[in-house]
Design an enzyme around this catalytic site. Structure first.
Site, PDB file in Angstrom:
ATOM      1  N   ARG A 147     -14.867  -7.733  -2.833  1.00 31.27           N
ATOM      2  CA  ARG A 147     -13.473  -7.909  -2.399  1.00 31.27           C
ATOM      3  C   ARG A 147     -13.360  -9.261  -1.711  1.00 31.27           C
ATOM      4  O   ARG A 147     -14.183  -9.589  -0.863  1.00 31.27           O
ATOM      5  CB  ARG A 147     -13.089  -6.779  -1.438  1.00 31.27           C
ATOM      6  CG  ARG A 147     -11.617  -6.771  -1.095  1.00 31.27           C
ATOM      7  CD  ARG A 147     -11.223  -5.522  -0.356  1.00 31.27           C
ATOM      8  NE  ARG A 147     -11.760  -5.492   0.991  1.00 31.27           N
ATOM      9  CZ  ARG A 147     -11.620  -4.454   1.818  1.00 31.27           C
ATOM     10  NH1 ARG A 147     -10.975  -3.368   1.419  1.00 31.27           N
ATOM     11  NH2 ARG A 147     -12.126  -4.484   3.024  1.00 31.27           N
ATOM     12  N   TYR A 159      -5.737 -10.838   7.691  1.00 27.57           N
ATOM     13  CA  TYR A 159      -6.525  -9.616   7.621  1.00 27.57           C
ATOM     14  C   TYR A 159      -7.826  -9.883   6.845  1.00 27.57           C
ATOM     15  O   TYR A 159      -7.822 -10.532   5.802  1.00 27.57           O
ATOM     16  CB  TYR A 159      -5.764  -8.462   6.917  1.00 27.57           C
ATOM     17  CG  TYR A 159      -6.754  -7.434   6.450  1.00 27.57           C
ATOM     18  CD1 TYR A 159      -7.300  -6.530   7.368  1.00 27.57           C
ATOM     19  CD2 TYR A 159      -7.255  -7.444   5.147  1.00 27.57           C
ATOM     20  CE1 TYR A 159      -8.304  -5.663   6.994  1.00 27.57           C
ATOM     21  CE2 TYR A 159      -8.248  -6.580   4.768  1.00 27.57           C
ATOM     22  CZ  TYR A 159      -8.774  -5.686   5.696  1.00 27.57           C
ATOM     23  OH  TYR A 159      -9.783  -4.851   5.322  1.00 27.57           O
ATOM     24  N   ASP A 210      -7.372  -6.768  -0.795  1.00 26.38           N
ATOM     25  CA  ASP A 210      -6.659  -5.826   0.070  1.00 26.38           C
ATOM     26  C   ASP A 210      -5.433  -6.537   0.652  1.00 26.38           C
ATOM     27  O   ASP A 210      -5.574  -7.538   1.364  1.00 26.38           O
ATOM     28  CB  ASP A 210      -7.603  -5.400   1.207  1.00 26.38           C
ATOM     29  CG  ASP A 210      -7.055  -4.249   2.044  1.00 26.38           C
ATOM     30  OD1 ASP A 210      -5.865  -3.910   1.876  1.00 26.38           O
ATOM     31  OD2 ASP A 210      -7.824  -3.702   2.856  1.00 26.38           O
ATOM     32  N   HIS A 212      -3.355  -4.872   2.611  1.00 26.93           N
ATOM     33  CA  HIS A 212      -3.274  -4.220   3.923  1.00 26.93           C
ATOM     34  C   HIS A 212      -1.863  -3.810   4.315  1.00 26.93           C
ATOM     35  O   HIS A 212      -1.419  -4.081   5.436  1.00 26.93           O
ATOM     36  CB  HIS A 212      -3.921  -5.118   4.983  1.00 26.93           C
ATOM     37  CG  HIS A 212      -4.739  -4.361   5.977  1.00 26.93           C
ATOM     38  ND1 HIS A 212      -4.417  -4.263   7.296  1.00 26.93           N
ATOM     39  CD2 HIS A 212      -5.862  -3.631   5.838  1.00 26.93           C
ATOM     40  CE1 HIS A 212      -5.306  -3.520   7.929  1.00 26.93           C
ATOM     41  NE2 HIS A 212      -6.195  -3.120   7.059  1.00 26.93           N
ATOM     42  N   GLU A 236      -5.384  -3.495  -3.340  1.00 26.04           N
ATOM     43  CA  GLU A 236      -5.426  -2.369  -2.397  1.00 26.04           C
ATOM     44  C   GLU A 236      -4.257  -2.411  -1.420  1.00 26.04           C
ATOM     45  O   GLU A 236      -3.890  -3.483  -0.941  1.00 26.04           O
ATOM     46  CB  GLU A 236      -6.756  -2.480  -1.658  1.00 26.04           C
ATOM     47  CG  GLU A 236      -6.954  -1.518  -0.533  1.00 26.04           C
ATOM     48  CD  GLU A 236      -8.346  -1.709   0.076  1.00 26.04           C
ATOM     49  OE1 GLU A 236      -9.255  -2.196  -0.632  1.00 26.04           O
ATOM     50  OE2 GLU A 236      -8.522  -1.390   1.253  1.00 26.04           O
ATOM     51  N   GLU A 262      -6.278   4.821   2.454  1.00 26.05           N
ATOM     52  CA  GLU A 262      -7.270   4.900   3.536  1.00 26.05           C
ATOM     53  C   GLU A 262      -6.686   5.510   4.803  1.00 26.05           C
ATOM     54  O   GLU A 262      -7.435   5.980   5.654  1.00 26.05           O
ATOM     55  CB  GLU A 262      -7.902   3.531   3.813  1.00 26.05           C
ATOM     56  CG  GLU A 262      -6.933   2.497   4.336  1.00 26.05           C
ATOM     57  CD  GLU A 262      -7.572   1.116   4.488  1.00 26.05           C
ATOM     58  OE1 GLU A 262      -8.279   0.697   3.561  1.00 26.05           O
ATOM     59  OE2 GLU A 262      -7.362   0.480   5.524  1.00 26.05           O
ATOM     60  N   ARG A 283      -8.107   5.911  -1.894  1.00 25.79           N
ATOM     61  CA  ARG A 283      -9.017   5.396  -0.862  1.00 25.79           C
ATOM     62  C   ARG A 283      -9.334   6.454   0.202  1.00 25.79           C
ATOM     63  O   ARG A 283     -10.035   6.189   1.180  1.00 25.79           O
ATOM     64  CB  ARG A 283      -8.341   4.213  -0.168  1.00 25.79           C
ATOM     65  CG  ARG A 283      -7.910   3.122  -1.110  1.00 25.79           C
ATOM     66  CD  ARG A 283      -8.923   2.068  -1.231  1.00 25.79           C
ATOM     67  NE  ARG A 283      -9.198   1.447   0.035  1.00 25.79           N
ATOM     68  CZ  ARG A 283     -10.432   1.179   0.479  1.00 25.79           C
ATOM     69  NH1 ARG A 283     -11.468   1.503  -0.240  1.00 25.79           N
ATOM     70  NH2 ARG A 283     -10.604   0.575   1.643  1.00 25.79           N
ATOM     71  N   GLU A 339     -16.301   1.680  -1.162  1.00 20.45           N
ATOM     72  CA  GLU A 339     -16.377   0.505  -0.285  1.00 20.45           C
ATOM     73  C   GLU A 339     -17.642   0.606   0.577  1.00 20.45           C
ATOM     74  O   GLU A 339     -17.971   1.677   1.086  1.00 20.45           O
ATOM     75  CB  GLU A 339     -15.156   0.436   0.638  1.00 20.45           C
ATOM     76  CG  GLU A 339     -15.229  -0.711   1.633  1.00 20.45           C
ATOM     77  CD  GLU A 339     -14.003  -0.820   2.541  1.00 20.45           C
ATOM     78  OE1 GLU A 339     -13.127   0.074   2.467  1.00 20.45           O
ATOM     79  OE2 GLU A 339     -13.923  -1.782   3.304  1.00 20.45           O
ATOM     80  N   TRP A 402      -0.006  -4.871  10.306  1.00 19.02           N
ATOM     81  CA  TRP A 402      -1.143  -5.787  10.421  1.00 19.02           C
ATOM     82  C   TRP A 402      -1.939  -5.781   9.121  1.00 19.02           C
ATOM     83  O   TRP A 402      -2.151  -4.755   8.531  1.00 19.02           O
ATOM     84  CB  TRP A 402      -2.042  -5.336  11.580  1.00 19.02           C
ATOM     85  CG  TRP A 402      -3.412  -5.881  11.453  1.00 19.02           C
ATOM     86  CD1 TRP A 402      -3.763  -7.188  11.483  1.00 19.02           C
ATOM     87  CD2 TRP A 402      -4.617  -5.132  11.257  1.00 19.02           C
ATOM     88  NE1 TRP A 402      -5.126  -7.299  11.317  1.00 19.02           N
ATOM     89  CE2 TRP A 402      -5.667  -6.058  11.172  1.00 19.02           C
ATOM     90  CE3 TRP A 402      -4.900  -3.761  11.132  1.00 19.02           C
ATOM     91  CZ2 TRP A 402      -7.001  -5.674  10.971  1.00 19.02           C
ATOM     92  CZ3 TRP A 402      -6.191  -3.368  10.948  1.00 19.02           C
ATOM     93  CH2 TRP A 402      -7.248  -4.328  10.868  1.00 19.02           C
TER      94      TRP A 402
HETATM   95  C1  GCO Z   1     -10.636  -1.630   4.515  1.00 15.53           C
HETATM   96  C2  GCO Z   1      -9.702  -1.445   5.643  1.00 15.53           C
HETATM   97  C3  GCO Z   1     -10.224  -1.768   6.988  1.00 15.53           C
HETATM   98  C4  GCO Z   1      -9.240  -1.298   8.040  1.00 15.53           C
HETATM   99  C5  GCO Z   1      -9.997  -0.713   9.178  1.00 15.53           C
HETATM  100  C6  GCO Z   1      -9.075  -0.223  10.258  1.00 15.53           C
HETATM  101  O1  GCO Z   1     -10.145  -1.648   3.414  1.00 15.53           O
HETATM  102  O2  GCO Z   1     -11.837  -1.703   4.736  1.00 15.53           O
HETATM  103  O3  GCO Z   1      -8.422  -1.899   5.353  1.00 15.53           O
HETATM  104  O4  GCO Z   1     -10.615  -3.089   7.175  1.00 15.53           O
HETATM  105  O5  GCO Z   1      -8.425  -2.312   8.467  1.00 15.53           O
HETATM  106  O6  GCO Z   1     -10.790   0.317   8.684  1.00 15.53           O
HETATM  107  O7  GCO Z   1      -9.802   0.486  11.183  1.00 15.53           O
HETATM  108 MG    MG Z   2      -8.100  -1.522   3.205  1.00 12.49          MG
END
Ligand code: GCO
Ligand code: MG
Length: 402
Positions: A147, A159, A210, A212, A236, A262, A283, A339, A402
Protein backbone atom coordinates in the site's frame (compact mmCIF):
# COMPACT_ATOMS: atom_id res chain seq x y z
CA UNK A 1 -13.81 -26.03 32.30
CA UNK A 2 -14.99 -23.11 34.45
CA UNK A 3 -13.69 -19.58 34.31
CA UNK A 4 -12.10 -18.66 37.63
CA UNK A 5 -10.51 -15.36 36.78
CA UNK A 6 -10.39 -12.77 34.01
CA UNK A 7 -7.65 -10.13 34.04
CA UNK A 8 -7.67 -6.89 32.06
CA UNK A 9 -4.09 -5.91 31.22
CA UNK A 10 -3.39 -2.39 29.91
CA UNK A 11 0.12 -1.68 28.69
CA UNK A 12 1.97 0.63 26.33
CA UNK A 13 4.94 -1.02 24.61
CA UNK A 14 5.32 1.60 21.87
CA UNK A 15 1.54 2.16 21.85
CA UNK A 16 -1.41 1.26 24.10
CA UNK A 17 -2.93 -2.21 24.17
CA UNK A 18 -5.81 -3.66 26.21
CA UNK A 19 -5.64 -7.43 26.68
CA UNK A 20 -8.01 -9.85 28.39
CA UNK A 21 -6.68 -13.05 29.93
CA UNK A 22 -9.27 -15.65 30.93
CA UNK A 23 -8.08 -18.30 33.40
CA UNK A 24 -9.90 -21.59 34.10
CA UNK A 25 -10.09 -24.11 36.92
CA UNK A 26 -8.03 -26.55 34.81
CA UNK A 27 -5.11 -24.14 34.71
CA UNK A 28 -5.50 -23.35 31.00
CA UNK A 29 -5.87 -19.73 29.97
CA UNK A 30 -6.93 -17.91 26.82
CA UNK A 31 -6.06 -14.40 25.61
CA UNK A 32 -8.00 -11.78 23.65
CA UNK A 33 -7.30 -8.27 22.34
CA UNK A 34 -9.63 -5.39 23.34
CA UNK A 35 -7.64 -2.38 22.06
CA UNK A 36 -9.65 0.58 20.76
CA UNK A 37 -7.12 3.13 19.56
CA UNK A 38 -7.37 6.46 21.39
CA UNK A 39 -10.22 5.24 23.63
CA UNK A 40 -8.51 2.28 25.32
CA UNK A 41 -9.61 2.91 28.90
CA UNK A 42 -13.30 2.95 27.95
CA UNK A 43 -13.02 -0.70 26.89
CA UNK A 44 -10.87 -1.61 29.89
CA UNK A 45 -13.54 -0.18 32.23
CA UNK A 46 -16.36 -1.87 30.27
CA UNK A 47 -14.61 -5.21 30.64
CA UNK A 48 -13.63 -4.76 34.27
CA UNK A 49 -16.94 -3.42 35.54
CA UNK A 50 -19.51 -5.04 33.27
CA UNK A 51 -18.08 -8.18 31.66
CA UNK A 52 -15.57 -9.81 34.02
CA UNK A 53 -18.20 -10.34 36.78
CA UNK A 54 -20.40 -12.19 34.25
CA UNK A 55 -17.58 -14.52 33.25
CA UNK A 56 -16.57 -15.88 36.65
CA UNK A 57 -17.99 -19.37 37.18
CA UNK A 58 -19.14 -19.70 33.55
CA UNK A 59 -18.22 -22.72 31.42
CA UNK A 60 -15.58 -21.72 28.89
CA UNK A 61 -16.75 -24.03 26.08
CA UNK A 62 -20.05 -22.33 25.08
CA UNK A 63 -18.65 -19.70 22.74
CA UNK A 64 -21.74 -18.82 20.66
CA UNK A 65 -23.92 -18.85 23.76
CA UNK A 66 -21.57 -16.55 25.69
CA UNK A 67 -21.32 -14.21 22.70
CA UNK A 68 -25.11 -13.89 22.50
CA UNK A 69 -25.35 -13.49 26.26
CA UNK A 70 -22.92 -10.57 26.27
CA UNK A 71 -24.33 -8.98 23.10
CA UNK A 72 -28.07 -9.32 23.68
CA UNK A 73 -27.58 -8.97 27.42
CA UNK A 74 -26.15 -5.48 26.98
CA UNK A 75 -29.36 -4.43 25.14
CA UNK A 76 -27.72 -1.40 23.46
CA UNK A 77 -26.51 -3.16 20.35
CA UNK A 78 -23.23 -2.82 18.51
CA UNK A 79 -20.81 0.01 19.23
CA UNK A 80 -17.03 0.09 19.19
CA UNK A 81 -16.58 -0.16 22.98
CA UNK A 82 -19.05 -3.00 23.47
CA UNK A 83 -17.84 -4.96 20.45
CA UNK A 84 -14.14 -4.60 21.27
CA UNK A 85 -14.87 -5.94 24.76
CA UNK A 86 -16.95 -8.86 23.48
CA UNK A 87 -14.29 -9.59 20.85
CA UNK A 88 -11.65 -10.04 23.55
CA UNK A 89 -13.85 -12.58 25.36
CA UNK A 90 -14.61 -14.40 22.11
CA UNK A 91 -10.93 -14.60 21.07
CA UNK A 92 -9.94 -15.85 24.52
CA UNK A 93 -12.63 -18.56 24.46
CA UNK A 94 -11.54 -19.79 21.01
CA UNK A 95 -7.96 -19.77 22.26
CA UNK A 96 -8.99 -21.86 25.25
CA UNK A 97 -11.01 -24.32 23.17
CA UNK A 98 -8.10 -24.83 20.78
CA UNK A 99 -5.69 -25.35 23.65
CA UNK A 100 -8.01 -27.78 25.38
CA UNK A 101 -8.49 -29.85 22.23
CA UNK A 102 -4.85 -29.54 21.22
CA UNK A 103 -5.51 -27.93 17.81
CA UNK A 104 -4.99 -24.51 16.20
CA UNK A 105 -8.24 -22.56 16.00
CA UNK A 106 -8.54 -22.81 12.19
CA UNK A 107 -9.10 -26.57 12.64
CA UNK A 108 -12.21 -25.73 14.64
CA UNK A 109 -13.40 -23.34 11.90
CA UNK A 110 -13.39 -26.08 9.26
CA UNK A 111 -9.67 -26.49 8.60
CA UNK A 112 -7.42 -24.78 6.09
CA UNK A 113 -8.77 -23.47 2.82
CA UNK A 114 -5.21 -22.41 1.95
CA UNK A 115 -1.68 -22.95 3.21
CA UNK A 116 -0.59 -19.37 3.68
CA UNK A 117 -2.05 -15.88 3.86
CA UNK A 118 -1.22 -13.15 1.32
CA UNK A 119 -0.38 -9.88 3.10
CA UNK A 120 0.24 -6.29 2.13
CA UNK A 121 2.73 -3.90 3.69
CA UNK A 122 2.39 -0.16 4.23
CA UNK A 123 5.04 1.87 2.34
CA UNK A 124 5.20 5.54 3.15
CA UNK A 125 7.39 8.56 2.65
CA UNK A 126 7.34 12.35 2.72
CA UNK A 127 7.12 12.46 -1.08
CA UNK A 128 6.64 10.12 -4.02
CA UNK A 129 10.32 9.28 -4.35
CA UNK A 130 10.61 8.26 -0.69
CA UNK A 131 7.39 6.24 -0.86
CA UNK A 132 8.53 4.40 -3.97
CA UNK A 133 11.91 3.71 -2.34
CA UNK A 134 10.04 2.25 0.66
CA UNK A 135 7.96 0.10 -1.70
CA UNK A 136 11.18 -1.17 -3.27
CA UNK A 137 12.42 -2.14 0.20
CA UNK A 138 9.19 -4.06 0.80
CA UNK A 139 9.58 -5.79 -2.53
CA UNK A 140 13.14 -6.77 -1.61
CA UNK A 141 11.76 -8.27 1.61
CA UNK A 142 9.46 -10.44 -0.51
CA UNK A 143 6.15 -8.54 -0.33
CA UNK A 144 3.83 -9.11 -3.28
CA UNK A 145 1.34 -6.41 -2.29
CA UNK A 146 2.18 -2.92 -1.05
CA UNK A 147 0.00 0.00 0.00
CA UNK A 148 1.40 3.37 -1.02
CA UNK A 149 0.81 6.46 1.13
CA UNK A 150 2.83 9.56 0.31
CA UNK A 151 3.09 13.07 1.67
CA UNK A 152 1.18 15.58 -0.45
CA UNK A 153 3.09 18.70 -1.55
CA UNK A 154 1.46 21.72 0.09
CA UNK A 155 0.06 19.75 3.06
CA UNK A 156 2.14 19.38 6.18
CA UNK A 157 0.64 15.99 7.13
CA UNK A 158 -1.12 13.26 5.23
CA UNK A 159 -2.72 10.08 6.53
CA UNK A 160 -0.32 7.15 6.52
CA UNK A 161 3.00 9.01 6.60
CA UNK A 162 5.41 8.93 9.54
CA UNK A 163 7.60 6.92 11.93
CA UNK A 164 9.87 5.34 9.34
CA UNK A 165 9.18 4.03 5.86
CA UNK A 166 8.04 0.52 6.87
CA UNK A 167 6.15 1.58 10.00
CA UNK A 168 3.16 3.75 10.69
CA UNK A 169 1.61 4.61 14.04
CA UNK A 170 -0.82 7.52 14.09
CA UNK A 171 -1.61 7.82 17.83
CA UNK A 172 0.33 10.44 19.81
CA UNK A 173 0.62 10.90 23.57
CA UNK A 174 -0.60 14.24 24.92
CA UNK A 175 -3.22 16.22 23.00
CA UNK A 176 -4.55 15.08 19.62
CA UNK A 177 -2.29 16.24 16.79
CA UNK A 178 -4.13 18.53 14.34
CA UNK A 179 -3.61 18.22 10.58
CA UNK A 180 -4.72 20.55 7.81
CA UNK A 181 -6.45 18.81 4.92
CA UNK A 182 -7.22 19.84 1.36
CA UNK A 183 -9.09 17.40 -0.86
CA UNK A 184 -8.23 19.33 -4.02
CA UNK A 185 -4.48 19.13 -3.35
CA UNK A 186 -4.73 15.43 -2.52
CA UNK A 187 -6.80 14.52 -5.59
CA UNK A 188 -4.33 16.30 -7.78
CA UNK A 189 -1.46 14.36 -6.31
CA UNK A 190 -2.52 10.69 -5.95
CA UNK A 191 -2.72 9.78 -9.67
CA UNK A 192 0.83 11.14 -10.06
CA UNK A 193 2.02 8.91 -7.21
CA UNK A 194 0.66 5.80 -8.93
CA UNK A 195 1.90 6.80 -12.37
CA UNK A 196 5.43 7.15 -10.96
CA UNK A 197 5.07 3.97 -8.90
CA UNK A 198 4.07 1.82 -11.90
CA UNK A 199 6.93 3.33 -13.88
CA UNK A 200 9.44 2.43 -11.14
CA UNK A 201 7.98 -0.83 -9.80
CA UNK A 202 6.46 -2.34 -12.92
CA UNK A 203 3.26 -4.40 -12.97
CA UNK A 204 4.33 -7.51 -11.13
CA UNK A 205 3.30 -6.25 -7.70
CA UNK A 206 -0.13 -5.44 -6.25
CA UNK A 207 -0.54 -1.78 -5.30
CA UNK A 208 -3.13 -0.48 -2.84
CA UNK A 209 -4.13 2.92 -1.47
CA UNK A 210 -6.10 4.14 1.56
CA UNK A 211 -8.19 7.35 1.18
CA UNK A 212 -9.16 7.06 4.88
CA UNK A 213 -12.85 8.05 4.64
CA UNK A 214 -12.17 11.60 3.46
CA UNK A 215 -13.86 11.90 0.08
CA UNK A 216 -17.41 12.48 -1.08
CA UNK A 217 -18.86 9.79 -3.38
CA UNK A 218 -18.32 12.07 -6.39
CA UNK A 219 -14.70 12.82 -5.47
CA UNK A 220 -14.06 9.14 -4.80
CA UNK A 221 -15.60 8.17 -8.15
CA UNK A 222 -13.31 10.65 -9.89
CA UNK A 223 -10.23 9.32 -8.07
CA UNK A 224 -11.13 5.67 -8.67
CA UNK A 225 -11.60 6.42 -12.35
CA UNK A 226 -8.25 8.22 -12.62
CA UNK A 227 -6.52 5.27 -10.89
CA UNK A 228 -7.95 2.62 -13.23
CA UNK A 229 -4.94 2.94 -15.52
CA UNK A 230 -2.63 1.79 -12.71
CA UNK A 231 -4.67 -1.34 -11.85
CA UNK A 232 -4.89 -1.03 -8.08
CA UNK A 233 -5.62 -4.11 -5.98
CA UNK A 234 -7.99 -1.82 -4.09
CA UNK A 235 -8.89 1.70 -3.13
CA UNK A 236 -9.61 1.63 0.60
CA UNK A 237 -12.21 3.64 2.51
CA UNK A 238 -12.81 6.11 -0.31
CA UNK A 239 -15.88 7.56 1.44
CA UNK A 240 -17.25 7.45 4.96
CA UNK A 241 -17.76 3.73 5.61
CA UNK A 242 -21.11 4.26 7.22
CA UNK A 243 -22.66 5.86 4.13
CA UNK A 244 -23.80 2.64 2.43
CA UNK A 245 -25.75 4.52 -0.29
CA UNK A 246 -22.60 6.45 -1.18
CA UNK A 247 -21.03 3.26 -2.50
CA UNK A 248 -23.84 2.81 -5.05
CA UNK A 249 -23.01 6.22 -6.45
CA UNK A 250 -19.27 5.50 -6.38
CA UNK A 251 -19.67 2.12 -8.11
CA UNK A 252 -21.29 3.77 -11.13
CA UNK A 253 -18.17 5.86 -11.70
CA UNK A 254 -15.21 3.53 -11.30
CA UNK A 255 -14.06 -0.04 -11.86
CA UNK A 256 -11.23 0.25 -9.32
CA UNK A 257 -11.91 -2.42 -6.66
CA UNK A 258 -13.17 -1.01 -3.36
CA UNK A 259 -12.38 -2.09 0.22
CA UNK A 260 -14.25 -0.88 3.32
CA UNK A 261 -15.08 -1.75 6.86
CA UNK A 262 -12.21 -1.33 9.32
CA UNK A 263 -14.56 0.67 11.57
CA UNK A 264 -17.58 -1.63 11.21
CA UNK A 265 -18.95 -3.17 14.39
CA UNK A 266 -21.64 -5.42 12.99
CA UNK A 267 -23.13 -7.13 9.98
CA UNK A 268 -25.84 -4.45 9.87
CA UNK A 269 -23.30 -1.90 8.67
CA UNK A 270 -22.30 -3.97 5.68
CA UNK A 271 -25.12 -6.26 4.54
CA UNK A 272 -26.28 -3.83 1.86
CA UNK A 273 -22.73 -3.36 0.58
CA UNK A 274 -22.42 -7.12 0.25
CA UNK A 275 -25.80 -8.11 -1.14
CA UNK A 276 -25.79 -5.29 -3.72
CA UNK A 277 -22.13 -6.05 -4.53
CA UNK A 278 -21.12 -2.44 -3.93
CA UNK A 279 -17.66 -3.37 -2.61
CA UNK A 280 -15.05 -6.03 -3.33
CA UNK A 281 -13.31 -6.48 0.02
CA UNK A 282 -14.39 -6.22 3.65
CA UNK A 283 -11.82 -4.77 6.06
CA UNK A 284 -13.85 -5.91 9.07
CA UNK A 285 -11.62 -7.40 11.78
CA UNK A 286 -12.07 -9.94 14.53
CA UNK A 287 -11.45 -7.21 17.07
CA UNK A 288 -13.77 -4.45 15.91
CA UNK A 289 -16.69 -6.65 14.97
CA UNK A 290 -16.96 -8.70 18.16
CA UNK A 291 -14.62 -11.62 17.59
CA UNK A 292 -14.09 -14.70 15.46
CA UNK A 293 -17.68 -15.86 15.95
CA UNK A 294 -19.40 -12.93 14.14
CA UNK A 295 -16.60 -12.52 11.57
CA UNK A 296 -17.15 -16.09 10.38
CA UNK A 297 -20.84 -15.28 9.86
CA UNK A 298 -19.94 -12.15 7.90
CA UNK A 299 -17.52 -14.14 5.73
CA UNK A 300 -20.21 -16.72 5.01
CA UNK A 301 -22.73 -14.02 4.10
CA UNK A 302 -20.22 -12.46 1.70
CA UNK A 303 -19.02 -15.66 0.03
CA UNK A 304 -21.83 -16.20 -2.52
CA UNK A 305 -21.54 -12.53 -3.56
CA UNK A 306 -17.81 -12.97 -4.24
CA UNK A 307 -16.94 -10.31 -1.70
CA UNK A 308 -13.70 -11.27 0.02
CA UNK A 309 -12.06 -10.58 3.37
CA UNK A 310 -9.19 -8.09 3.51
CA UNK A 311 -8.91 -7.55 7.25
CA UNK A 312 -7.53 -4.49 8.94
CA UNK A 313 -4.10 -5.20 10.47
CA UNK A 314 -2.66 -1.89 11.67
CA UNK A 315 -0.32 -1.62 14.66
CA UNK A 316 -3.22 -0.81 17.02
CA UNK A 317 -4.43 -4.39 16.61
CA UNK A 318 -2.19 -6.42 18.89
CA UNK A 319 -0.38 -9.58 17.80
CA UNK A 320 -3.27 -11.47 19.43
CA UNK A 321 -5.72 -9.96 16.92
CA UNK A 322 -3.29 -10.69 14.10
CA UNK A 323 -3.03 -14.33 15.22
CA UNK A 324 -6.84 -14.59 15.45
CA UNK A 325 -7.30 -12.94 12.05
CA UNK A 326 -4.90 -15.43 10.47
CA UNK A 327 -6.94 -18.34 11.83
CA UNK A 328 -10.01 -16.94 10.04
CA UNK A 329 -8.01 -16.05 6.89
CA UNK A 330 -6.80 -19.64 6.64
CA UNK A 331 -10.22 -21.17 7.15
CA UNK A 332 -12.70 -19.17 5.06
CA UNK A 333 -13.02 -19.73 1.33
CA UNK A 334 -13.49 -16.06 0.42
CA UNK A 335 -10.21 -14.67 1.72
CA UNK A 336 -8.51 -11.93 -0.32
CA UNK A 337 -5.60 -10.34 1.51
CA UNK A 338 -4.54 -9.45 5.06
CA UNK A 339 -3.07 -6.10 6.09
CA UNK A 340 0.19 -6.63 7.96
CA UNK A 341 1.76 -3.58 9.59
CA UNK A 342 4.84 -4.58 11.49
CA UNK A 343 4.74 -4.08 15.26
CA UNK A 344 7.56 -2.30 17.09
CA UNK A 345 10.32 -4.17 18.94
CA UNK A 346 8.81 -2.98 22.25
CA UNK A 347 5.47 -4.60 21.31
CA UNK A 348 7.31 -7.84 20.53
CA UNK A 349 8.86 -7.76 24.03
CA UNK A 350 5.37 -8.06 25.52
CA UNK A 351 3.50 -10.16 22.96
CA UNK A 352 4.77 -13.40 21.49
CA UNK A 353 3.30 -14.95 18.36
CA UNK A 354 3.95 -18.04 16.28
CA UNK A 355 3.12 -16.65 12.83
CA UNK A 356 6.00 -15.86 10.50
CA UNK A 357 6.44 -13.83 7.33
CA UNK A 358 7.75 -15.77 4.35
CA UNK A 359 8.02 -14.52 0.78
CA UNK A 360 4.96 -12.27 0.80
CA UNK A 361 2.78 -14.50 2.98
CA UNK A 362 2.12 -14.94 6.68
CA UNK A 363 2.26 -18.54 7.79
CA UNK A 364 0.62 -19.28 11.15
CA UNK A 365 2.36 -21.66 13.54
CA UNK A 366 0.87 -25.05 14.38
CA UNK A 367 0.45 -24.57 18.10
CA UNK A 368 -2.95 -25.12 19.76
CA UNK A 369 -5.26 -22.13 20.16
CA UNK A 370 -4.65 -18.75 18.51
CA UNK A 371 -0.85 -18.88 18.59
CA UNK A 372 -0.18 -15.64 20.50
CA UNK A 373 0.40 -14.74 24.12
CA UNK A 374 1.13 -11.85 26.49
CA UNK A 375 3.98 -11.73 29.00
CA UNK A 376 2.40 -9.95 31.97
CA UNK A 377 5.70 -9.15 33.68
CA UNK A 378 6.97 -7.51 30.49
CA UNK A 379 3.65 -5.65 30.11
CA UNK A 380 4.09 -4.16 33.59
CA UNK A 381 7.29 -2.46 32.41
CA UNK A 382 5.25 -0.38 29.89
CA UNK A 383 2.52 1.53 31.77
CA UNK A 384 -0.45 3.09 29.94
CA UNK A 385 -0.01 6.58 28.51
CA UNK A 386 -3.02 8.56 27.27
CA UNK A 387 -2.79 8.97 23.52
CA UNK A 388 -5.05 10.31 20.75
CA UNK A 389 -5.51 9.81 17.05
CA UNK A 390 -5.05 12.97 14.95
CA UNK A 391 -7.88 15.39 14.17
CA UNK A 392 -8.04 16.99 10.71
CA UNK A 393 -9.33 20.40 9.64
CA UNK A 394 -9.96 21.79 6.20
CA UNK A 395 -7.97 24.84 5.15
CA UNK A 396 -10.75 27.12 6.51
CA UNK A 397 -10.70 25.40 9.93
CA UNK A 398 -13.74 23.10 9.57
CA UNK A 399 -13.25 19.77 11.35
CA UNK A 400 -13.10 17.00 8.77
CA UNK A 401 -12.45 13.25 8.68
CA UNK A 402 -8.85 12.38 9.44
C1 GCO B 1 -5.30 1.07 8.12
C2 GCO B 1 -5.97 2.07 8.99
C3 GCO B 1 -5.19 2.56 10.14
C4 GCO B 1 -6.09 3.37 11.05
C5 GCO B 1 -5.76 3.06 12.47
C6 GCO B 1 -6.62 3.83 13.42
O1 GCO B 1 -5.80 0.88 7.04
O2 GCO B 1 -4.33 0.46 8.55
O3 GCO B 1 -6.66 3.02 8.26
O4 GCO B 1 -4.01 3.22 9.83
O5 GCO B 1 -5.97 4.72 10.81
O6 GCO B 1 -5.91 1.68 12.65
O7 GCO B 1 -6.42 3.36 14.69
MG1 MG C 1 -7.43 2.00 6.47
Amino acid sequence: MRITEARVIVCSPGRNFVTLKIVTDEGLYGVGDATLNGREMAVAAYLQEHVVPLLIGRGSDRIEHTWQYLFKGSYWGAGPVTMSAIAAVDMALWDLKGKRLGVPVHQLLGGRSRDKVLVYGHANGRDNAETIAAAERYRDLGYRAIRLQAGVPGLEHAYGVGRGDLFYEPAETGSPPEHVWSTETYLDHVPRLFAEAREALGWDVHLLHDAHHRLTPTEAGWLGHRLEDYRLFWLEDPVNDLLQDGFRHLRRHTRTPIAVGEVFNSVFQLHQLVTEQLVDYLRTTVLRTGGITPLMKIAHLAEPYQVRLGSHGATDLSPITMAAALQVDLAVHNFGIQEYMRHSDATAEVFSSSYAFDDGYLVPGAEPGLGADIDEAAAARFPYERAYLPVARSVDGTVTSW
